[in-house]
Design a protein around this motif. Structure first.
Motif, PDB file in Angstrom:
ATOM      1  N   TYR A   1      39.275  37.089  38.626  1.00 18.43           N
ATOM      2  CA  TYR A   1      40.269  37.197  38.546  1.00 18.43           C
ATOM      3  C   TYR A   1      40.830  37.328  37.320  1.00 18.43           C
ATOM      4  CZ  TYR A   1      45.151  37.613  39.928  1.00 18.43           C
ATOM      5  OH  TYR A   1      46.570  38.044  39.464  1.00 18.43           O
ATOM      6  N   GLN A   2      41.376  38.797  36.754  1.00 20.66           N
ATOM      7  CA  GLN A   2      42.133  38.759  35.138  1.00 20.66           C
ATOM      8  C   GLN A   2      43.610  38.717  35.318  1.00 20.66           C
ATOM      9  OE1 GLN A   2      40.563  40.878  32.636  1.00 20.66           O
ATOM     10  NE2 GLN A   2      38.287  40.468  34.212  1.00 20.66           N
ATOM     11  N   TRP A   3      43.655  37.245  34.446  1.00 14.95           N
ATOM     12  CA  TRP A   3      44.966  36.520  34.653  1.00 14.95           C
ATOM     13  C   TRP A   3      45.876  37.649  33.851  1.00 14.95           C
ATOM     14  CZ3 TRP A   3      46.692  32.296  36.780  1.00 14.95           C
ATOM     15  CH2 TRP A   3      45.994  31.617  37.740  1.00 14.95           C
ATOM     16  N   ASP A   4      46.804  37.968  34.129  1.00 18.01           N
ATOM     17  CA  ASP A   4      47.877  38.519  33.369  1.00 18.01           C
ATOM     18  C   ASP A   4      49.407  38.315  33.201  1.00 18.01           C
ATOM     19  OD1 ASP A   4      49.175  40.498  31.810  1.00 18.01           O
ATOM     20  OD2 ASP A   4      49.199  42.377  33.083  1.00 18.01           O
TER      21      ASP A   4
ATOM     22  N   PRO B   1      51.739  37.553  42.112  1.00 20.23           N
ATOM     23  CA  PRO B   1      52.351  35.420  42.753  1.00 20.23           C
ATOM     24  C   PRO B   1      51.172  35.121  41.615  1.00 20.23           C
ATOM     25  CG  PRO B   1      50.923  37.267  43.912  1.00 20.23           C
ATOM     26  CD  PRO B   1      50.974  38.255  43.253  1.00 20.23           C
ATOM     27  N   LEU B   2      49.702  34.864  41.631  1.00 13.91           N
ATOM     28  CA  LEU B   2      49.790  33.556  41.375  1.00 13.91           C
ATOM     29  C   LEU B   2      50.440  33.158  39.646  1.00 13.91           C
ATOM     30  CD1 LEU B   2      47.566  33.484  42.964  1.00 13.91           C
ATOM     31  CD2 LEU B   2      45.628  33.875  41.226  1.00 13.91           C
TER      32      LEU B   2
END
Lengths: 261, 223
Positions: free
Chosen positions: B3-6, B188-189
């Motif tokens: 997952y690519q956190w942004d 949402p994350l």
């Protein structure tokens, strides 16, 4: 009888459930009298004292303050009962001081604030006036230099002297002492008795429940001996304590002299 | 797990989050103040020794302790206008519902604190001629409050987190703003992680302050 009666009881009874602690007490406290109440534990002596300022409400009988009955009689459905209103009891307690066995100082207040509390909150005196009066009371019990200490930092004897100053600050007409030295270490008893003796010598009216027989003998003007909720014998200390008539009182006194030397 | 956190959308919408935080604090402060007042009233009613005062207090306390806060919010916001013709803003509805709901819990904290004050203290006050009001105000409550600080803080924290429910009334507090940002950014994350961090920072700093307050109070008592 000397002087006018400040407090008087008629046929006072107190029951705690099935326990019949006081069984008809008729007592008259005249101005200037110093009454010591003796009796073994369970004889009702503390309960009697506590009925005089209504820490306990009597189950039957009446208490009179300056010949006026405390509480109002009310008849409901044929039965008559005495009703004690908080307002009336508070008014009485303002004029009757009490000192407890366990001191009961307010732990969140300094010694000075403890003594000021009654005049400040109940008598609505000004802060400056209450503080000055409180300092005088503390000086009277020899504690003016501990005025700013919290109770936890004082010895038991000092706490009890502050408690006496707190009661005196209300300028009561009668002082009730409920075993004031019973929870003190023996070496601290003397300082508290000294203060009470000084009050007695000023001519203050007082009732004292105590196990200090020597003190009662020297300070009291009259001694009551309670047994099973009744006044079994009463009289001046010399007569009552040196020539007791009742067998129960003789046994009671003998138990105290058993280990004298 | 790639997952690519942004957190870009979170940072770009920072003003919205700050606005949400401000509203969360506002609602929390109001509900805590209201809850403390309602709680004290309920506790005093319950301890009054008068049945006609004690019983309603017990009923309110037990009802609000045993039903979900979300229901209270809906009830005040949607039912009051229908039943009583009273229309409230989301803030007012949430503040009232949360005040009464937390008041029910605060009442029990007060009661435990008041009952814990020794009998001798009550007697000493009475023996001076104090009546019930003065006795409570001058002798009993000051001692009880010191013992209540820890459980109060516990309940207040619970309450701050419960204010997130006001999002369901479209009240613009933190969670509501987060939902707005999510619907725009589909992140949402990151957004809810940011919400968690903000709540954590808020409550953790509050907890440090309260620890300091508690230490000072217990210094005063010197038991």
């Amino acid at each position: 009888m000397t002087g006018a009666a400040i407090l008087r009881t008629e046929g006072l009874h107190k029951r705690f459930g099935d326990l019949h602690v006081l069984r008809g007490i008729d007592l008259r406290v005249a101005e200037g009298e110093r009454i010591a109440i003796l009796g073994s534990s369970g004889s009702g002596k503390s309960t009697l004292l506590r009925c005089l300022n209504f820490m306990e409400l009597p189950s039957a009988g009446r208490v009179f303050f300056h010949d006026r009955p405390v509480g109002t009689e009310e008849t409901r459905g044929g039965a008559t009962a005495v009703r004690y209103r908080e307002r009336d009891l508070a008014a009485l307690r303002r004029r009757v001081g009490m000192v407890f066995q366990s001191f009961n100082l307010f732990p969140h207040m300094t010694a000075l604030e403890n003594v000021m509390e009654g005049p400040l909150t109940v008598l609505r005196r000004g802060r400056g006036e209450a503080a000055a009066a409180a300092r005088r009371q503390l000086a009277r019990v020899g504690l003016e230099d501990r005025a700013d200490e919290y109770p936890a930092r004082l010895s038991g004897g000092q706490q009890q002297r502050v408690a006496i100053a707190r009661a005196l600050a209300m300028e009561p007409e009668v002082m009730l002492f409920d075993e004031p030295t019973s929870s003190l270490d023996p070496e601290l008893v003397g300082e508290v008795l000294g203060v009470i003796k000084a009050l007695a010598e000023e001519g203050r009216t007082m009732l004292l429940v105590t196990h200090e027989l020597g003190f009662a003998y020297h300070v009291a003007s009259r001694v009551l001996f309670l047994h099973e909720g009744r006044i079994l014998e009463e009289g001046p200390p010399e007569r009552l304590m040196k020539a007791p008539r009742e067998e129960r009182l003789r046994t009671f006194l003998a138990r105290f002299s058993e280990f004298s030397f | 797990m790639d997952y690519q956190w942004d957190f870009g959308p979170v940072l770009r919408n920072l003003p919205l989050f700050l606005e949400g935080l401000a509203q969360t604090v506002r609602l929390s402060a109001t509900a805590i103040a209201g809850g403390l007042a309602v709680g004290l009233a309920l506790a005093l009613m319950r301890l009054s020794g008068r049945r006609w005062l004690a019983w309603p207090a017990v009923a309110v306390i037990e009802f609000f302790r045993s039903t979900p806060p979300l229901v209270h919010l809906f009830w005040v916001f949607y039912a009051l206008p229908i039943l009583a013709g009273i229309s409230l803003t989301p803030f007012l509805a949430a503040a009232i519902a949360l005040s009464v709901q937390s008041g029910a819990f605060f009442a029990e904290v007060y009661r435990a604190g008041i009952v814990s004050v020794e009998r001798g203290q009550w007697e000493a006050g009475r023996a001076l001629g104090m009546r019930r009001g003065a006795l409570m105000r001058r002798i009993v409550l000051p001692q009880a409050l010191r013992r209540m600080v820890a459980p109060f803080v516990e309940r207040a924290f619970e309450l701050v987190k419960t204010t997130a429910l006001a999002a369901t009334l479209s009240y613009g507090e933190l969670l509501y703003q987060a939902m707005v940002v999510v619907s725009r950014s589909f992140r949402p994350l990151e957004v809810y992680t940011a919400v968690a961090v903000i709540f954590f920072v808020l409550l953790f700093s509050a907890s440090l302050v309260m620890r300091w307050v508690e230490a000072r109070l217990s210094r005063g008592e010197r038991r």
